[in-house]
Scaffold this motif. Structure first.
Motif, PDB file in Angstrom:
ATOM      1  N   THR A  71       5.935  -3.926 -13.676  1.00  0.00           N
ATOM      2  CA  THR A  71       6.859  -3.042 -12.942  1.00  0.00           C
ATOM      3  C   THR A  71       6.094  -2.089 -11.863  1.00  0.00           C
ATOM      4  OG1 THR A  71       8.556  -3.034 -14.946  1.00  0.00           O
ATOM      5  CG2 THR A  71       8.580  -1.327 -13.422  1.00  0.00           C
ATOM      6  N   LEU A  72       5.074  -1.599 -12.417  1.00  0.00           N
ATOM      7  CA  LEU A  72       4.081  -0.697 -11.474  1.00  0.00           C
ATOM      8  C   LEU A  72       3.523  -1.411 -10.254  1.00  0.00           C
ATOM      9  CD1 LEU A  72       2.283   1.293 -14.087  1.00  0.00           C
ATOM     10  CD2 LEU A  72       3.984   2.179 -12.878  1.00  0.00           C
ATOM     11  N   PHE A  73       3.298  -2.850 -10.516  1.00  0.00           N
ATOM     12  CA  PHE A  73       2.814  -3.406  -9.408  1.00  0.00           C
ATOM     13  C   PHE A  73       3.825  -4.003  -8.296  1.00  0.00           C
ATOM     14  CE2 PHE A  73       1.961  -7.602  -7.396  1.00  0.00           C
ATOM     15  CZ  PHE A  73       0.690  -7.748  -7.141  1.00  0.00           C
ATOM     16  N   ASP A  74       4.990  -4.119  -8.709  1.00  0.00           N
ATOM     17  CA  ASP A  74       6.261  -4.308  -7.860  1.00  0.00           C
ATOM     18  C   ASP A  74       6.582  -3.236  -7.147  1.00  0.00           C
ATOM     19  OD1 ASP A  74       6.286  -6.982  -8.902  1.00  0.00           O
ATOM     20  OD2 ASP A  74       7.902  -6.539 -10.295  1.00  0.00           O
ATOM     21  N   SER A  75       6.626  -2.086  -7.695  1.00  0.00           N
ATOM     22  CA  SER A  75       6.625  -0.833  -7.073  1.00  0.00           C
ATOM     23  C   SER A  75       5.707  -0.519  -5.962  1.00  0.00           C
ATOM     24  CB  SER A  75       6.911   0.397  -8.083  1.00  0.00           C
ATOM     25  OG  SER A  75       8.135   0.158  -8.970  1.00  0.00           O
ATOM     26  N   ALA A  76       4.418  -0.692  -6.389  1.00  0.00           N
ATOM     27  CA  ALA A  76       3.240  -0.485  -5.436  1.00  0.00           C
ATOM     28  C   ALA A  76       3.558  -1.218  -4.148  1.00  0.00           C
ATOM     29  CB  ALA A  76       2.190  -0.610  -6.356  1.00  0.00           C
ATOM     30  N   LYS A  77       3.543  -2.544  -4.435  1.00  0.00           N
ATOM     31  CA  LYS A  77       3.790  -3.626  -3.273  1.00  0.00           C
ATOM     32  C   LYS A  77       4.675  -3.195  -2.400  1.00  0.00           C
ATOM     33  CE  LYS A  77       2.014  -7.135  -2.731  1.00  0.00           C
ATOM     34  NZ  LYS A  77       0.938  -7.483  -2.031  1.00  0.00           N
ATOM     35  N   ALA A  78       5.883  -2.827  -2.827  1.00  0.00           N
ATOM     36  CA  ALA A  78       7.096  -2.206  -2.001  1.00  0.00           C
ATOM     37  C   ALA A  78       6.695  -0.872  -0.954  1.00  0.00           C
ATOM     38  CB  ALA A  78       8.346  -1.963  -2.861  1.00  0.00           C
TER      39      ALA A  78
ATOM     40  N   MET B 279       3.491  -0.231  -0.198  1.00  0.00           N
ATOM     41  CA  MET B 279       2.581  -0.811   0.397  1.00  0.00           C
ATOM     42  C   MET B 279       3.270  -1.333   1.887  1.00  0.00           C
ATOM     43  SD  MET B 279      -0.551  -2.430  -1.786  1.00  0.00           S
ATOM     44  CE  MET B 279      -1.352  -2.855  -0.496  1.00  0.00           C
ATOM     45  N   LYS B 280       4.415  -1.943   1.725  1.00  0.00           N
ATOM     46  CA  LYS B 280       5.070  -2.641   2.676  1.00  0.00           C
ATOM     47  C   LYS B 280       5.520  -1.683   3.737  1.00  0.00           C
ATOM     48  CE  LYS B 280       6.649  -7.012   0.762  1.00  0.00           C
ATOM     49  NZ  LYS B 280       7.820  -7.590   0.198  1.00  0.00           N
ATOM     50  N   GLU B 281       5.833  -0.155   3.248  1.00  0.00           N
ATOM     51  CA  GLU B 281       6.103   0.879   3.964  1.00  0.00           C
ATOM     52  C   GLU B 281       4.986   1.600   4.451  1.00  0.00           C
ATOM     53  OE1 GLU B 281       8.979   3.065   1.627  1.00  0.00           O
ATOM     54  OE2 GLU B 281      10.239   1.484   1.289  1.00  0.00           O
ATOM     55  N   GLU B 282       3.718   1.153   4.216  1.00  0.00           N
ATOM     56  CA  GLU B 282       2.287   1.782   4.687  1.00  0.00           C
ATOM     57  C   GLU B 282       2.514   2.873   3.852  1.00  0.00           C
ATOM     58  OE1 GLU B 282       1.894   1.845   8.603  1.00  0.00           O
ATOM     59  OE2 GLU B 282       1.957  -0.133   8.780  1.00  0.00           O
ATOM     60  N   ARG B 283       3.124   3.454   2.565  1.00  0.00           N
ATOM     61  CA  ARG B 283       2.700   4.645   1.805  1.00  0.00           C
ATOM     62  C   ARG B 283       1.600   4.197   0.794  1.00  0.00           C
ATOM     63  NH1 ARG B 283       8.978   5.477   0.257  1.00  0.00           N
ATOM     64  NH2 ARG B 283       8.084   6.868  -1.034  1.00  0.00           N
TER      65      ARG B 283
ATOM     66  N   ALA C 112      -1.028   6.043  -0.149  1.00  0.00           N
ATOM     67  CA  ALA C 112      -1.371   7.257  -1.179  1.00  0.00           C
ATOM     68  C   ALA C 112      -0.389   7.040  -2.256  1.00  0.00           C
ATOM     69  CB  ALA C 112      -1.115   8.593  -0.517  1.00  0.00           C
ATOM     70  N   GLU C 113       0.829   6.724  -2.123  1.00  0.00           N
ATOM     71  CA  GLU C 113       1.850   6.561  -3.373  1.00  0.00           C
ATOM     72  C   GLU C 113       1.505   5.318  -4.161  1.00  0.00           C
ATOM     73  OE1 GLU C 113       5.890   7.738  -2.513  1.00  0.00           O
ATOM     74  OE2 GLU C 113       5.019   8.322  -0.535  1.00  0.00           O
TER      75      GLU C 113
ATOM     76  N   LEU D 293      -7.335  -3.554  -1.569  1.00  0.00           N
ATOM     77  CA  LEU D 293      -6.625  -3.532  -0.158  1.00  0.00           C
ATOM     78  C   LEU D 293      -5.806  -2.128   0.015  1.00  0.00           C
ATOM     79  CD1 LEU D 293      -5.891  -5.012   2.475  1.00  0.00           C
ATOM     80  CD2 LEU D 293      -3.815  -5.877   1.186  1.00  0.00           C
ATOM     81  N   CYS D 294      -5.371  -1.730  -0.975  1.00  0.00           N
ATOM     82  CA  CYS D 294      -4.661  -0.352  -0.823  1.00  0.00           C
ATOM     83  C   CYS D 294      -5.683   0.852  -0.652  1.00  0.00           C
ATOM     84  CB  CYS D 294      -3.888  -0.076  -2.010  1.00  0.00           C
ATOM     85  SG  CYS D 294      -2.558   1.217  -2.076  1.00  0.00           S
ATOM     86  N   TYR D 295      -6.686   0.713  -1.216  1.00  0.00           N
ATOM     87  CA  TYR D 295      -7.645   1.639  -0.993  1.00  0.00           C
ATOM     88  C   TYR D 295      -8.235   1.577   0.486  1.00  0.00           C
ATOM     89  CZ  TYR D 295      -8.012   3.055  -6.223  1.00  0.00           C
ATOM     90  OH  TYR D 295      -7.959   3.777  -7.161  1.00  0.00           O
ATOM     91  N   GLU D 296      -8.477   0.479   0.816  1.00  0.00           N
ATOM     92  CA  GLU D 296      -8.843   0.166   2.034  1.00  0.00           C
ATOM     93  C   GLU D 296      -8.131   0.954   2.976  1.00  0.00           C
ATOM     94  OE1 GLU D 296     -10.939  -3.202   4.941  1.00  0.00           O
ATOM     95  OE2 GLU D 296     -10.197  -3.739   2.894  1.00  0.00           O
ATOM     96  N   LYS D 297      -6.764   0.417   3.264  1.00  0.00           N
ATOM     97  CA  LYS D 297      -5.920   0.838   4.016  1.00  0.00           C
ATOM     98  C   LYS D 297      -5.822   2.301   3.980  1.00  0.00           C
ATOM     99  CE  LYS D 297      -4.431  -2.963   5.624  1.00  0.00           C
ATOM    100  NZ  LYS D 297      -4.381  -3.540   7.001  1.00  0.00           N
TER     101      LYS D 297
END
Length: 330
Positions: free
Chosen positions: A38-45, A47-51, A53-54, A77-81
């Motif tokens: 559940t956390l993974f799916d929310s994070a991927k969403a 990231m698509k919005e380029e958020r 830090a959240e 990848l999230c940390y890098e972005k």
């Protein structure tokens, strides 16, 4: 970069705290794949919005609950972005290790390439403290830095980092340093810590005499009141213990008259149960009574002296391995 170099860098990254950018509670006690997904799916969403830090904290918690190479590479990848280059580099190295063990060659290759690309861009922070006391504890962003790792470059994310140093008998020292984006190397030198100065005898006397007679009298009344309450409760507890102790002996005698080993006449087992319950109540009563009496005695002995008497009260509590010792002199 060879496989040997990569493994060395992975161990080095963990040792110097790139992983310690995470909370000290980072290791999950139990896996929870459902919550992790559940956390993974929310994070991927996000990231698509380029958020980013959240999204990154969600991926981090997902990885804690269910460590996988897929989550690790997405977290990197999230940390890098998000500009957290050291965290991203460390997570890519983690992915290489995980993917290699699982035979996921494509992920291993991609993570290896990203780690290699990020390595020259890292920011490094070196904390130096040549004159630190032996018991000094150095922390970076709330995470303890191993003394053996001081004076070595540690990869850190660009941004603000807090350095705190503490040692018993010394004044604490802290600073905040802003690490620019890499490639860069920044040094922080910890100065010689100042010793705490003990209060002067005159200041101590002033503190003692500064309390008003009313305050001392009120404190004395409270100590004595609760002291007598403790003694009273202790007496009641001992009395209850004695009562049930005698009752247990009587019930056991009656039970023995009706029982011969495991063979009992009618009513014998019930009497045995009653005797055991009474013995338990007796033990609890004596225990509570002795504790309450001890607390009451301590409160009476430590009660402040009456203001007019100007007497000194000294008490000492000790333990000789078998019993508690309470001594008082006045």
């Amino acid at each position: 970069m060879t496989d040997t170099d990569l493994r060395k860098r992975a161990r080095w990254a963990v040792a110097f705290g790139a992983m310690a950018l995470i909370s000290p509670r980072a290791k999950a006690q139990h896996t929870d794949p459902a919550t992790a997904q559940t956390l993974f799916d929310s994070a991927k969403a996000l990231m698509k919005e380029e958020r980013y830090a959240e999204a990154c904290p969600l991926l981090l918690n997902s990885q804690r609950l269910d460590p996988t190479a897929g989550t690790a590479i997405n977290l990197a990848l999230c940390y890098e972005k998000n500009g957290q280059t050291a965290s991203a580099w460390a997570r890519y190295l983690e992915t290489v290790e995980l993917a290699a063990r699982l035979g996921q060659t494509e992920r291993e290759r991609y993570a290896r390439e990203r780690a290699k690309a990020l390595a020259p861009t890292l920011s490094y922070l070196r904390i130096r403290g040549a004159d630190l006391p032996a018991a000094a504890i150095v922390q970076r962003d709330g995470v303890v830095v191993d003394r053996a790792l001081l004076s070595n470059d540690a990869p850190v994310d660009p941004g603000s980092h807090a350095i705190q140093v503490g040692a018993e008998g010394y004044k604490p020292w802290s600073t905040e340093v802003n690490v620019p984006s890499g490639p860069t190397h920044l040094d922080v030198d910890i100065p010689r810590l100042e010793r705490n100065e003990p209060p002067a005898a005159g200041d101590m006397a002033a503190d003692v005499s500064g309390a008003s007679h009313e305050d001392v009298a009120a404190s004395r009344r409270r100590h004595r009141t609760w002291g007598f309450v403790g003694l009273g409760a202790g007496a009641v507890g001992v009395g209850v213990g004695a009562f049930f102790g005698l009752r247990a002996l009587s019930q056991k005698s009656d039970a023995d008259a009706k029982c011969n080993g495991s063979l009992c006449q009618a009513g014998g087992p019930e009497l045995q149960d009653d005797a055991r319950r009474s013995a338990t109540f007796s033990t609890v009563g004596f225990g509570v009574g002795l504790v309450a009496a001890g607390v009451g005695t301590y409160l009476l002995l430590t009660a402040p002296s009456a203001p007019a008497a100007h007497s000194n009260v000294a008490t000492r509590i000790g333990f000789d391995g078998r019993s508690v010792l309470l001594e008082g002199a006045w």
